[in-house]
Structure formats: C-alpha cells, structure tokens
Design a protein around this motif. Structure first.
Motif, PDB file in Angstrom:
ATOM      1  N   UNK A   1      -4.300  -2.159  -9.642  1.00 33.84           N
ATOM      2  CA  UNK A   1      -4.722  -1.791 -10.984  1.00 33.84           C
ATOM      3  C   UNK A   1      -4.653  -0.281 -11.175  1.00 33.84           C
ATOM      4  N   UNK A   2      -5.063   0.461 -10.151  1.00 29.01           N
ATOM      5  CA  UNK A   2      -5.023   1.919 -10.232  1.00 29.01           C
ATOM      6  C   UNK A   2      -3.604   2.414 -10.470  1.00 29.01           C
ATOM      7  N   UNK A   3      -2.651   1.876  -9.718  1.00 30.04           N
ATOM      8  CA  UNK A   3      -1.252   2.285  -9.898  1.00 30.04           C
ATOM      9  C   UNK A   3      -0.786   1.988 -11.316  1.00 30.04           C
ATOM     10  N   UNK A   4      -1.178   0.835 -11.850  1.00 24.93           N
ATOM     11  CA  UNK A   4      -0.793   0.490 -13.213  1.00 24.93           C
ATOM     12  C   UNK A   4      -1.390   1.452 -14.230  1.00 24.93           C
ATOM     13  N   UNK A   5      -2.663   1.783 -14.053  1.00 29.82           N
ATOM     14  CA  UNK A   5      -3.319   2.721 -14.966  1.00 29.82           C
ATOM     15  C   UNK A   5      -2.667   4.094 -14.889  1.00 29.82           C
ATOM     16  N   UNK A   6      -2.315   4.533 -13.691  1.00 30.91           N
ATOM     17  CA  UNK A   6      -1.675   5.845 -13.538  1.00 30.91           C
ATOM     18  C   UNK A   6      -0.323   5.880 -14.242  1.00 30.91           C
ATOM     19  N   UNK A   7       0.421   4.786 -14.155  1.00 34.69           N
ATOM     20  CA  UNK A   7       1.704   4.717 -14.855  1.00 34.69           C
ATOM     21  C   UNK A   7       1.493   4.798 -16.361  1.00 34.69           C
TER      22      UNK A   7
ATOM     23  N   UNK B   1     -11.826  -0.202  -1.141  1.00 34.63           N
ATOM     24  CA  UNK B   1     -11.118   0.171  -2.366  1.00 34.63           C
ATOM     25  C   UNK B   1     -11.819   1.301  -3.106  1.00 34.63           C
ATOM     26  N   UNK B   2     -13.148   1.334  -3.021  1.00 28.18           N
ATOM     27  CA  UNK B   2     -13.878   2.426  -3.663  1.00 28.18           C
ATOM     28  C   UNK B   2     -13.562   3.782  -3.028  1.00 28.18           C
ATOM     29  N   UNK B   3     -13.205   3.795  -1.742  1.00 27.82           N
ATOM     30  CA  UNK B   3     -12.844   5.070  -1.105  1.00 27.82           C
ATOM     31  C   UNK B   3     -11.543   5.629  -1.670  1.00 27.82           C
ATOM     32  N   UNK B   4     -10.772   4.774  -2.364  1.00 28.39           N
ATOM     33  CA  UNK B   4      -9.531   5.207  -3.022  1.00 28.39           C
ATOM     34  C   UNK B   4      -9.775   5.533  -4.487  1.00 28.39           C
ATOM     35  N   UNK B   5     -10.487   4.660  -5.179  1.00 25.49           N
ATOM     36  CA  UNK B   5     -10.604   4.797  -6.630  1.00 25.49           C
ATOM     37  C   UNK B   5     -11.531   5.932  -7.059  1.00 25.49           C
TER      38      UNK B   5
ATOM     39  N   UNK C   1      -9.853   6.928 -16.387  1.00 28.80           N
ATOM     40  CA  UNK C   1     -10.627   7.262 -15.189  1.00 28.80           C
ATOM     41  C   UNK C   1     -11.694   6.208 -14.926  1.00 28.80           C
ATOM     42  N   UNK C   2     -12.319   5.692 -15.993  1.00 29.21           N
ATOM     43  CA  UNK C   2     -13.346   4.663 -15.829  1.00 29.21           C
ATOM     44  C   UNK C   2     -12.734   3.348 -15.355  1.00 29.21           C
ATOM     45  N   UNK C   3     -11.608   2.974 -15.952  1.00 26.75           N
ATOM     46  CA  UNK C   3     -10.975   1.701 -15.591  1.00 26.75           C
ATOM     47  C   UNK C   3     -10.489   1.726 -14.143  1.00 26.75           C
ATOM     48  N   UNK C   4     -10.074   2.901 -13.662  1.00 25.19           N
ATOM     49  CA  UNK C   4      -9.643   3.016 -12.266  1.00 25.19           C
ATOM     50  C   UNK C   4     -10.742   2.523 -11.320  1.00 25.19           C
ATOM     51  N   UNK C   5     -11.983   2.749 -11.698  1.00 25.30           N
ATOM     52  CA  UNK C   5     -13.102   2.336 -10.845  1.00 25.30           C
ATOM     53  C   UNK C   5     -13.250   0.816 -10.783  1.00 25.30           C
ATOM     54  N   UNK C   6     -12.585   0.091 -11.667  1.00 29.23           N
ATOM     55  CA  UNK C   6     -12.643  -1.369 -11.648  1.00 29.23           C
ATOM     56  C   UNK C   6     -11.676  -1.980 -10.646  1.00 29.23           C
ATOM     57  N   UNK C   7     -10.827  -1.155 -10.063  1.00 33.97           N
ATOM     58  CA  UNK C   7      -9.808  -1.647  -9.131  1.00 33.97           C
ATOM     59  C   UNK C   7     -10.382  -2.503  -8.006  1.00 33.97           C
ATOM     60  N   UNK C   8     -11.511  -2.131  -7.391  1.00 32.06           N
ATOM     61  CA  UNK C   8     -12.034  -2.955  -6.292  1.00 32.06           C
ATOM     62  C   UNK C   8     -12.357  -4.388  -6.677  1.00 32.06           C
ATOM     63  N   UNK C   9     -12.420  -4.701  -7.961  1.00 33.88           N
ATOM     64  CA  UNK C   9     -12.767  -6.046  -8.393  1.00 33.88           C
ATOM     65  C   UNK C   9     -11.600  -7.016  -8.348  1.00 33.88           C
ATOM     66  N   UNK C  10     -10.381  -6.500  -8.056  1.00 32.13           N
ATOM     67  CA  UNK C  10      -9.234  -7.392  -7.939  1.00 32.13           C
ATOM     68  C   UNK C  10      -8.799  -7.442  -6.473  1.00 32.13           C
TER      69      UNK C  10
ATOM     70  N   UNK D   1       0.841  -1.206   0.000  1.00 29.84           N
ATOM     71  CA  UNK D   1       0.000   0.000   0.000  1.00 29.84           C
ATOM     72  C   UNK D   1       0.869   1.246   0.000  1.00 29.84           C
ATOM     73  N   UNK D   2       1.927   1.241   0.818  1.00 28.75           N
ATOM     74  CA  UNK D   2       2.810   2.406   0.900  1.00 28.75           C
ATOM     75  C   UNK D   2       3.458   2.692  -0.449  1.00 28.75           C
ATOM     76  N   UNK D   3       3.957   1.639  -1.097  1.00 28.87           N
ATOM     77  CA  UNK D   3       4.631   1.810  -2.393  1.00 28.87           C
ATOM     78  C   UNK D   3       3.645   2.265  -3.462  1.00 28.87           C
ATOM     79  N   UNK D   4       2.495   1.625  -3.508  1.00 30.58           N
ATOM     80  CA  UNK D   4       1.498   1.967  -4.516  1.00 30.58           C
ATOM     81  C   UNK D   4       0.956   3.378  -4.318  1.00 30.58           C
TER      82      UNK D   4
END
Length: 379
Positions: free
Chosen positions: A353-359, A303-307, A338-347, A233-236
């Motif tokens: 996933x969010x970190x990957x999308x941001x990169x 996870x939704x509170x983050x994404x 931005x839409x795909x970021x919202x899918x993060x809670x599904x993993x 979590x810290x790294x991401x």
C-alpha cells in the motif's frame, strides 16, 4: 578567512565537502544497522531513543560544518586540515555507536563528537579575525560551542536515569547556539549551495534504503521458501526510495531559506527528515528478518517500522519545502497520503500500500508542478 559572497554565481559543493560527506556515510550506516538490530529484537524504546541521540550528534555536526562552509570556505591548507580533524571525529563517533546502543556507553561517541566540535571552534575563531562586523557572531559561535562541550563531558558522569532528560536539555542548548550567535546580524549563506548540500545528504541516507533493497535480493538467493516475498520487498523498496527522491527534489529548496527564521526551520526540521529516511532502511531490514525467520516480531509490528519513518519524511518535507509552492490539491493530498501510509500494516503484503501511495504522490507532483513554475510557464 573572509565571508563568502552569498550571491556568487554557480556556487556548488566543493570536492572537500563531498569527501567530508563520506565519513557520514559510515556513521549513518552504523546507526541505521544498530537501530535495525534493536527493532528486530523488539527493543523499541531503547532502540529509538539511542538512535535519536546518536543521529542528533551525526546530523548536528554535519549541519554545523555545512553552514560554516557556505559562509567561510576558503579551501586553504589550514581549513582542509581542520576539516580532516572533524572527519576523524566522525569516525570515532561512528565507532562508539554500537556500544551506545548495546551498553548505553556513550564515552567513545562523546569523545568523537567533542573532537569534531573543537575543530569547529578553531574554525570560528579563525573566521573571527577577518569578519569585521560579523566578528561578534563568530565569537559567539565559538563560545556557545565550547560551553556545550563542557555539558557533554558532564553528560558522561550522569546516572543512566538522568541521561535522556539531560540529553534533551543539552541538545536544546546546542540548537540554540545559532540563535544566540546570529540574532543581531547573520553570517552570509548561499541559498543554492546550502540546499544542494542538504540534497546531497538526502542522497546519502536514501542510499541506505537501496542497500536494504539489495540485501533483500541477496537473502532471496539463500531463502528459497521466502523467494517471492523477498523479491517483492526488494522491488517495493526501490519504488519507495525512488519516490522519496522524487518528492524531496520536487520543490525549489533554495527559496525555502529566504530569512533567518526560515533557514532555522528548514535546517532543524531536516533532523526528522534525515533520521526518518535512514530509519526507513532499518525498517526494511526488519521486514527481511521477519520473512526469513530471524526475528520474532509480528508482520504487523514489523510493517510499522517501515511506514512510520516514511510518514515522518512526507510530513517533514511537505512542511518545510513543498507546501509554500504547492497548490490546494498537493497540500491536501500530502497530509492525507502520509496518514494513509500508516494503514499499510493492516494488509498482508508488506509495504505494498505504501508503494502505491508513493506512486500516487509522485504522479500528483508531476501533474501539479510548483505554483511559481506553473505561473512562469503560463506567462
């Protein structure tokens, strides 16, 4: 107190403005912490509405001072004293944030807000004495702010069931004041200075996310069983925060406020950009609580509170600053991202996933620089 030259070369934030921002570090930190506690307890509706109301006061007071300063910053003794009064009001507002969240008691917060706004009225009245043709605009500002403060006093006496709709109406009154004051003739603003100020406030709210990353490491030192996930979590969090910084400062912001209407869009949309960025740090703290067993929220909900805050940030900054200077590829990738970021809670692994999308978004921005910049380079 004469209007500043909007074309002054090398105009940058003053030491007083940087000092002024420090009290907002306190206010944003407290608001973010209270949102974290509310979300961790599952009190979403009350937490989000209270946060939206408190953050509006923080953002609007900061923004009003910033736009006034870009036009009339004289940096003499009276200007400094009135600025210090506004800083005192911010601290009173910050002190009232916990009671606003926990008890719905906005008395201290409103008192702090009114202190700030009274000082702002004094600034505008002083500016009116030397504004010449802009005197009407400066006096309209003073009148509008004064009327709004009467409404906020009335807000304290309303029954709880009427407070949210009343807040929406009163907030609309507040944000209509610049339109009322400047619809005929605008006070001058310095594009580079004003957008630098917004960038500095963005760094303030991003700092909350860095604090959340550090907190994850601190918790990892005490929670051996959750060591791996907490370090992750810290790294991401650091990756996402750095990506948000990169994305925010990619476009030429000073070109986004070339007219009065565009400056309103830029300034008002920043409420969502700033609020979402600070809320992101609260979401990270919620994730930490879930991993360490201090919250009963499900990992999916946490996870939704983050994404959600990240998605709001991406759409907001794309809308006001990126899309006009991006090509078709960037303008396609950003809404999708931005839409795909919202899918993060599904993993199963939080915000991976969010970190990957941001990169990916940052890489796209590196490859596809602002359109005008590419044209200049090609020439």
């Amino acid at each position: 107190m004469l209007p500043r030259d909007p074309n002054q070369p090398h105009r940058s934030a003053s030491m007083l403005e940087l000092f002024f921002d420090l009290v907002f570090v306190v206010a944003v930190s407290i608001a973010s912490a209270e949102l974290h506690h509310a979300l961790a307890e599952g009190d979403f509706l009350h937490g989000v509405t209270s946060y939206a109301m408190v953050f509006f006061a923080i953002w609007w007071a900061w923004m009003n001072f910033t736009w006034f300063a870009t036009s009339y910053d004289t940096d003499d003794w009276l200007y400094r004293v009135l600025t210090f009064v506004q800083m005192g009001g911010v601290l009173v507002l910050a002190a009232g944030v916990p009671s606003a969240f926990s008890e719905g008691d906005f008395l201290i917060a409103v008192v702090g807000y009114i202190i700030m706004r009274i000082a702002m009225i004094a600034q505008w009245l002083r500016a009116s004495r030397g504004s010449g043709p802009l005197r009407t605009a400066t006096r309209r500002y003073a009148l509008g702010i004064g009327v709004a403060q009467v409404l906020w006093v009335a807000f304290l006496f309303l029954p709880s069931e009427l407070r949210i709709p009343a807040f929406v109406v009163f907030a609309l009154v507040e944000i209509s004041i610049p339109v009322f004051a400047e619809y005929r003739q605008q006070t001058p603003w310095h594009p580079h200075h004003i957008t630098e100020r917004y960038g500095l406030f963005t760094i303030i709210v991003l700092g909350e996310s860095l604090l959340a990353s550090a907190n994850a490491i601190i918790e990892a030192l005490h929670e051996v069983e959750s060591l791996g996930p907490l370090i992750a979590i810290a790294v991401l969090t650091l990756i996402v925060t750095a990506s948000l910084w990169w994305i925010y400062f990619w476009p030429p912001h000073h070109r986004a406020i070339t007219s009065f209407g565009r400056s309103l869009r830029y300034g008002y949309t920043h409420y969502f950009v700033f609020a979402a960025t600070a809320a992101f740090s609260a979401g990270i703290e919620v994730e930490i609580d879930v991993l360490t067993g201090h919250s009963e929220l499900s990992p999916l909900t946490a996870s939704f509170t983050v994404t959600v805050p990240i998605a709001v940030f991406l759409i907001g900054i794309w809308w006001i600053a990126i899309r006009d200077y991006a090509d078709r590829i960037v303008n396609t990738v950003f809404p999708i991202g931005a839409f795909v970021v919202l899918l993060d809670p599904l993993i199963p692994v939080p915000i991976t996933l969010t970190a990957g999308i941001m990169i990916v978004l940052v890489v796209v921005l590196v490859i596809r620089p602002p359109v005008q910049q590419r044209n200049i380079s090609a020439a």
